[in-house]
Design an enzyme around this catalytic site. Structure first.
Site, PDB file in Angstrom:
ATOM      1  CD  GLU A 118      -2.700   1.212   3.019  1.00  0.00           C
ATOM      2  OE1 GLU A 118      -2.693   2.253   3.324  1.00  0.00           O
ATOM      3  OE2 GLU A 118      -2.925   0.245   3.162  1.00  0.00           O
ATOM      4  CD  GLU A 133      -2.887   7.635   5.847  1.00  0.00           C
ATOM      5  OE1 GLU A 133      -4.201   7.178   6.408  1.00  0.00           O
ATOM      6  OE2 GLU A 133      -2.195   7.090   5.875  1.00  0.00           O
TER       7      GLU A 133
END
Length: 139
Positions: free
Chosen positions: A55, A60
Site C-alpha cells: 500500500e 494522508e
C-alpha cells in the site's frame, strides 16, 4: 459544519479495480483537501492481498495536522533505505504493516513544507502530489 451527537458526516470513497504496473505515475492536483477535527482525508494505492501486495499512502493526515505524511505498508521484512534523497523527514524505516510509525504500521515520511496539508494548503490554493512506481522504488 456542526454535526450533532450520534449523527455522522458524509464521506466519499472512490476506487478502481484497474491495475497500475511498474512505471505508472500518479498525479493528484487538489485545490482543497478537508481538514479539521475528526477528518481523515487520504489517497492510497493498495495491491491485492494486503499487506503482501503493499500500500502506498500518497496523501494522508488526520485532524488539524499541518503537513502531509506519506507511508508504505508492506509484508514483514521490507525497509526504507537510510540513504534516500528526500525533502521530508523519515519517521520510521520499518515498512511492515505490523511495525513502523503509522497507525497501521509502515515506513513513513513527514513532509516538511509548511503548506503541504491543512489550513495552509487550502489558503495557498491547493497543490500537486506526484508519485512514480519505479523498479528502484517509489519516487
Amino acid at each position: 459544519t456542526s454535526v450533532t451527537y450520534m449523527n455522522k458526516r458524509n464521506s466519499v470513497r472512490m476506487q478502481t479495480r484497474a491495475f497500475f504496473p511498474i512505471g505508472s505515475i500518479f498525479v493528484i492536483d487538489a485545490m482543497h483537501v478537508p481538514f479539521g477535527c475528526s477528518v481523515w482525508p487520504a489517497i492510497w494505492t493498495k495491491g491485492p492481498d494486503w499487506p503482501v501486495g503493499g500500500e502506498i499512502d500518497i496523501v494522508e493526515q488526520v485532524n488539524l495536522a499541518p503537513s502531509n505524511q506519506m507511508t508504505l505498508h508492506t509484508a514483514n521484512g521490507c525497509t526504507q533505505a537510510t540513504d534516500v534523497k528526500q525533502s521530508g523527514k523519515t519517521l520510521s524505516t520499518n515498512c511492515s504493516a505490523t511495525g513502523g510509525s503509522a497507525p497501521a504500521g509502515g515506513c513513513s515520511v513527514m513532509e516538511q513544507q509548511s503548506a503541504s496539508f491543512g489550513k495552509a494548503f487550502a489558503d495557498n490554493g491547493g497543490g500537486v502530489w506526484a508519485t512514480q512506481l519505479d523498479v528502484t522504488g517509489v519516487l
